[in-house]
Each structure stands twice: as C-alpha cells, then as structure tokens.
Design a protein around this motif. Structure first.
Motif, PDB file in Angstrom:
ATOM      1  N   VAL A   1       2.506  34.119   7.906  1.00 32.71           N
ATOM      2  CA  VAL A   1       1.855  33.095   7.094  1.00 32.71           C
ATOM      3  C   VAL A   1       0.647  33.696   6.385  1.00 32.71           C
ATOM      4  O   VAL A   1      -0.099  34.488   6.966  1.00 32.71           O
ATOM      5  N   ALA A   2       0.464  33.310   5.122  1.00 38.46           N
ATOM      6  CA  ALA A   2      -0.712  33.710   4.351  1.00 38.46           C
ATOM      7  C   ALA A   2      -1.325  32.467   3.712  1.00 38.46           C
ATOM      8  O   ALA A   2      -0.596  31.601   3.202  1.00 38.46           O
ATOM      9  N   VAL A   3      -2.665  32.388   3.733  1.00 39.82           N
ATOM     10  CA  VAL A   3      -3.364  31.204   3.218  1.00 39.82           C
ATOM     11  C   VAL A   3      -4.557  31.649   2.384  1.00 39.82           C
ATOM     12  O   VAL A   3      -5.312  32.531   2.795  1.00 39.82           O
ATOM     13  N   VAL A   4      -4.725  31.044   1.230  1.00 38.13           N
ATOM     14  CA  VAL A   4      -5.922  31.291   0.414  1.00 38.13           C
ATOM     15  C   VAL A   4      -6.561  29.961   0.041  1.00 38.13           C
ATOM     16  O   VAL A   4      -5.879  28.932  -0.035  1.00 38.13           O
ATOM     17  N   GLY A   5      -7.866  29.975  -0.197  1.00 43.28           N
ATOM     18  CA  GLY A   5      -8.532  28.750  -0.627  1.00 43.28           C
ATOM     19  C   GLY A   5     -10.034  28.887  -0.619  1.00 43.28           C
ATOM     20  O   GLY A   5     -10.579  29.731   0.102  1.00 43.28           O
ATOM     21  N   ASN A   6     -10.695  28.094  -1.451  1.00 42.07           N
ATOM     22  CA  ASN A   6     -12.155  28.105  -1.436  1.00 42.07           C
ATOM     23  C   ASN A   6     -12.681  26.859  -0.725  1.00 42.07           C
ATOM     24  O   ASN A   6     -13.628  26.216  -1.152  1.00 42.07           O
ATOM     25  N   GLU A   7     -12.019  26.532   0.370  1.00 40.52           N
ATOM     26  CA  GLU A   7     -12.453  25.464   1.263  1.00 40.52           C
ATOM     27  C   GLU A   7     -11.905  25.772   2.641  1.00 40.52           C
ATOM     28  O   GLU A   7     -10.991  26.578   2.792  1.00 40.52           O
ATOM     29  N   ASP A   8     -12.437  25.136   3.653  1.00 41.47           N
ATOM     30  CA  ASP A   8     -12.012  25.379   5.021  1.00 41.47           C
ATOM     31  C   ASP A   8     -10.618  24.805   5.250  1.00 41.47           C
ATOM     32  O   ASP A   8     -10.137  23.979   4.490  1.00 41.47           O
ATOM     33  N   GLY A   9      -9.985  25.250   6.333  1.00 42.80           N
ATOM     34  CA  GLY A   9      -8.682  24.704   6.695  1.00 42.80           C
ATOM     35  C   GLY A   9      -7.644  25.741   7.058  1.00 42.80           C
ATOM     36  O   GLY A   9      -6.566  25.403   7.545  1.00 42.80           O
ATOM     37  N   ALA A  10      -7.937  27.034   6.852  1.00 44.41           N
ATOM     38  CA  ALA A  10      -6.920  28.071   7.046  1.00 44.41           C
ATOM     39  C   ALA A  10      -6.392  28.112   8.478  1.00 44.41           C
ATOM     40  O   ALA A  10      -5.182  28.226   8.682  1.00 44.41           O
ATOM     41  N   HIS A  11      -7.276  28.037   9.468  1.00 40.46           N
ATOM     42  CA  HIS A  11      -6.814  28.118  10.857  1.00 40.46           C
ATOM     43  C   HIS A  11      -5.870  26.965  11.185  1.00 40.46           C
ATOM     44  O   HIS A  11      -4.843  27.155  11.851  1.00 40.46           O
ATOM     45  N   LYS A  12      -6.192  25.779  10.742  1.00 42.37           N
ATOM     46  CA  LYS A  12      -5.344  24.614  11.009  1.00 42.37           C
ATOM     47  C   LYS A  12      -4.005  24.758  10.284  1.00 42.37           C
ATOM     48  O   LYS A  12      -2.949  24.424  10.834  1.00 42.37           O
ATOM     49  N   ILE A  13      -4.032  25.261   9.060  1.00 41.79           N
ATOM     50  CA  ILE A  13      -2.792  25.454   8.308  1.00 41.79           C
ATOM     51  C   ILE A  13      -1.892  26.464   9.016  1.00 41.79           C
ATOM     52  O   ILE A  13      -0.684  26.239   9.180  1.00 41.79           O
ATOM     53  N   VAL A  14      -2.471  27.587   9.427  1.00 40.00           N
ATOM     54  CA  VAL A  14      -1.683  28.596  10.136  1.00 40.00           C
ATOM     55  C   VAL A  14      -1.080  28.007  11.408  1.00 40.00           C
ATOM     56  O   VAL A  14       0.107  28.214  11.714  1.00 40.00           O
ATOM     57  N   ALA A  15      -1.868  27.255  12.161  1.00 43.60           N
ATOM     58  CA  ALA A  15      -1.374  26.655  13.402  1.00 43.60           C
ATOM     59  C   ALA A  15      -0.207  25.710  13.126  1.00 43.60           C
ATOM     60  O   ALA A  15       0.822  25.750  13.812  1.00 43.60           O
ATOM     61  N   ASP A  16      -0.362  24.854  12.136  1.00 42.36           N
ATOM     62  CA  ASP A  16       0.702  23.903  11.802  1.00 42.36           C
ATOM     63  C   ASP A  16       1.968  24.621  11.344  1.00 42.36           C
ATOM     64  O   ASP A  16       3.095  24.265  11.732  1.00 42.36           O
ATOM     65  N   MET A  17       1.794  25.637  10.504  1.00 44.01           N
ATOM     66  CA  MET A  17       2.961  26.350   9.978  1.00 44.01           C
ATOM     67  C   MET A  17       3.675  27.134  11.073  1.00 44.01           C
ATOM     68  O   MET A  17       4.907  27.120  11.147  1.00 44.01           O
ATOM     69  N   PHE A  18       2.919  27.826  11.913  1.00 47.18           N
ATOM     70  CA  PHE A  18       3.554  28.589  12.972  1.00 47.18           C
ATOM     71  C   PHE A  18       4.298  27.674  13.945  1.00 47.18           C
ATOM     72  O   PHE A  18       5.373  28.030  14.439  1.00 47.18           O
ATOM     73  N   GLN A  19       3.729  26.519  14.244  1.00 49.00           N
ATOM     74  CA  GLN A  19       4.417  25.589  15.135  1.00 49.00           C
ATOM     75  C   GLN A  19       5.743  25.158  14.527  1.00 49.00           C
ATOM     76  O   GLN A  19       6.789  25.172  15.191  1.00 49.00           O
ATOM     77  N   ALA A  20       5.732  24.785  13.248  1.00 45.50           N
ATOM     78  CA  ALA A  20       6.951  24.325  12.583  1.00 45.50           C
ATOM     79  C   ALA A  20       7.969  25.460  12.462  1.00 45.50           C
ATOM     80  O   ALA A  20       9.164  25.265  12.721  1.00 45.50           O
ATOM     81  N   LEU A  21       7.516  26.641  12.072  1.00 42.02           N
ATOM     82  CA  LEU A  21       8.432  27.771  11.899  1.00 42.02           C
ATOM     83  C   LEU A  21       9.038  28.197  13.226  1.00 42.02           C
ATOM     84  O   LEU A  21      10.230  28.528  13.313  1.00 42.02           O
ATOM     85  N   ASN A  22       8.243  28.175  14.294  1.00 44.42           N
ATOM     86  CA  ASN A  22       8.760  28.519  15.608  1.00 44.42           C
ATOM     87  C   ASN A  22       9.740  27.462  16.102  1.00 44.42           C
ATOM     88  O   ASN A  22      10.758  27.781  16.727  1.00 44.42           O
ATOM     89  N   ASP A  23       9.467  26.206  15.807  1.00 41.22           N
ATOM     90  CA  ASP A  23      10.362  25.125  16.217  1.00 41.22           C
ATOM     91  C   ASP A  23      11.773  25.318  15.664  1.00 41.22           C
ATOM     92  O   ASP A  23      12.764  25.048  16.342  1.00 41.22           O
ATOM     93  N   VAL A  24      11.879  25.771  14.405  1.00 34.09           N
ATOM     94  CA  VAL A  24      13.210  25.903  13.803  1.00 34.09           C
ATOM     95  C   VAL A  24      13.864  27.238  14.136  1.00 34.09           C
ATOM     96  O   VAL A  24      15.020  27.460  13.766  1.00 34.09           O
ATOM     97  N   GLY A  25      13.144  28.133  14.838  1.00 36.90           N
ATOM     98  CA  GLY A  25      13.796  29.327  15.343  1.00 36.90           C
ATOM     99  C   GLY A  25      13.173  30.655  14.986  1.00 36.90           C
ATOM    100  O   GLY A  25      13.594  31.696  15.504  1.00 36.90           O
ATOM    101  N   PHE A  26      12.195  30.675  14.099  1.00 37.71           N
ATOM    102  CA  PHE A  26      11.537  31.930  13.751  1.00 37.71           C
ATOM    103  C   PHE A  26      10.713  32.464  14.924  1.00 37.71           C
ATOM    104  O   PHE A  26      10.173  31.696  15.722  1.00 37.71           O
ATOM    105  N   SER A  27      10.603  33.795  14.988  1.00 41.01           N
ATOM    106  CA  SER A  27       9.695  34.428  15.934  1.00 41.01           C
ATOM    107  C   SER A  27       8.417  34.812  15.198  1.00 41.01           C
ATOM    108  O   SER A  27       8.465  35.251  14.042  1.00 41.01           O
ATOM    109  N   VAL A  28       7.295  34.672  15.875  1.00 41.60           N
ATOM    110  CA  VAL A  28       5.991  34.920  15.272  1.00 41.60           C
ATOM    111  C   VAL A  28       5.384  36.180  15.883  1.00 41.60           C
ATOM    112  O   VAL A  28       5.243  36.269  17.100  1.00 41.60           O
TER     113      VAL A  28
END
Length: 202
Positions: free
Chosen positions: A120-147
C-alpha cells in the motif's frame, strides 16, 4: 526469477493530469525493479469501473479486464491519495470489487488470491495515512493477499499547506528508505509464495 507487479493508482484525477500518487507508484516500481520485478500501472479512474461486489457488473463494466491483469500479477500495489482523512472513493471501489474474490478458488481449493502479495502507498497533505494503511491491509488480507513486513509507504505534507508530493524538490530520505524496504520485502515474500504455496484447504 522475474516477478510482476501491478499498481492500481486510485487518484481522483484522470489522465493526463499530474498525480502525486503516480509519482510514489513510480518510485515503488523502480525499487521493485531492483529485485527483478517488472511493474505496470492502471489509473483506475480512467476506466468505467462500476460499483458492486461481483466480478462483472455488466453493462460496459471495465473491471473484468482490470481484474485479469490483477490476477496475472504476483504483487499488487494499491496506491491512494488521502481525502478528508480517508482513502479515495476510487480505492474503496477497488476493495469492494475485490470482495468477489472471496468465492473464487484455485484447483486445490485455495482462495484465488492466496499466492499474491499486497502493498500500500498513500500520499496527502493531511493526516490519515496510518488509518488508511490499516483499513486497506485488513481488506486486502481478508480477500486473500499476503502482507509483507513494513509493506507500506506514505508521505504526509503539512496540513492545509497546499504542497503535494509531486511538488517536492526531492524525495525525503525516510520515504525513500521505506520504499526500498517495501520493495525488498514484497519481492521476497512473493518469491516464497511462488516456491512454497499455502497448503490446500480441506
């Protein structure tokens, strides 16, 4: 052994507009190339990906050919800008479409995404990257990806500054170092999974 990577750019800006997300993708793919990984990018907003949770939503849905490219890759990089503290709506749609893979299995009965690595890669000029990474990794792992270990990279600019990642004169060294780690670990894990797949399900 050459591996393949597919980056899904979930910017809200259609081509040919500049994209900080694309810049970070280019840097990750360049780092992956150092580990014999050949990369390609899809800017999702350029395609008519319909809302839904099926493999094909019909009526001109552009997801099926994008899905075929995703299934052909060893590593999938999901990259998004930050909007109001969250991943873009395009990234959320990709995750929703990936939900269909929960019911897809290979010849050994394993979920079809079990052999693939997600980063996962995240860019932005506001906070939120850690939460985005957490949400994405949870969803991607749920469907079968390895992190992989430390399989994400992000850049947060100063809040409300109006400076984007693509506006920087150079890449901050912590971002560059994290990108190198992501690439090394993603390629390592993808090779392990190719050589020693997860066991078949009963």
């Amino acid at each position: 052994m050459t591996l393949s990577a597919l980056a899904l750019n979930c910017t809200l800006s259609p081509s040919p507009a500049g994209s900080s997300t694309q810049l970070m993708i280019d840097q990750v793919l360049a780092a992956l190339k150092e580990h014999d990984v050949v990369g390609d990018t899809i800017r999702v907003v350029d395609h008519d990906v319909r809302p839904g949770v099926e493999k094909d939503m019909g009526d001109g849905d552009a997801w099926p050919p994008l899905r075929a490219r995703l299934l052909a890759a060893d590593i999938v990089l999901l990259a998004t800008p930050t909007w109001v503290g969250h991943a873009s709506s395009v990234a959320q749609r990709v995750l929703e479409r990936l939900d269909a893979e929960l019911s897809e299995t290979d010849d050994e009965g394993r979920p079809i995404l079990f052999g693939k690595v997600a980063a996962v890669a995240v860019v932005g000029n506001e906070d939120g990257a850690h939460k985005i990474v957490a949400d994405m990794f949870q969803a991607l792992n749920d469907v079968g990806f390895s992190v992989p270990a430390q399989g994400s990279v992000y850049w947060n600019g100063e809040a409300m500054s109006g400076v984007d990642y693509k506006d920087l004169d150079s890449t901050p060294e912590p971002v560059a170092a994290t990108t190198r780690t992501l690439a090394a670990n993603a390629a390592h894990l993808a090779r392990l999974l190719r050589d020693a797949p997860y066991p078949a399900t009963s």
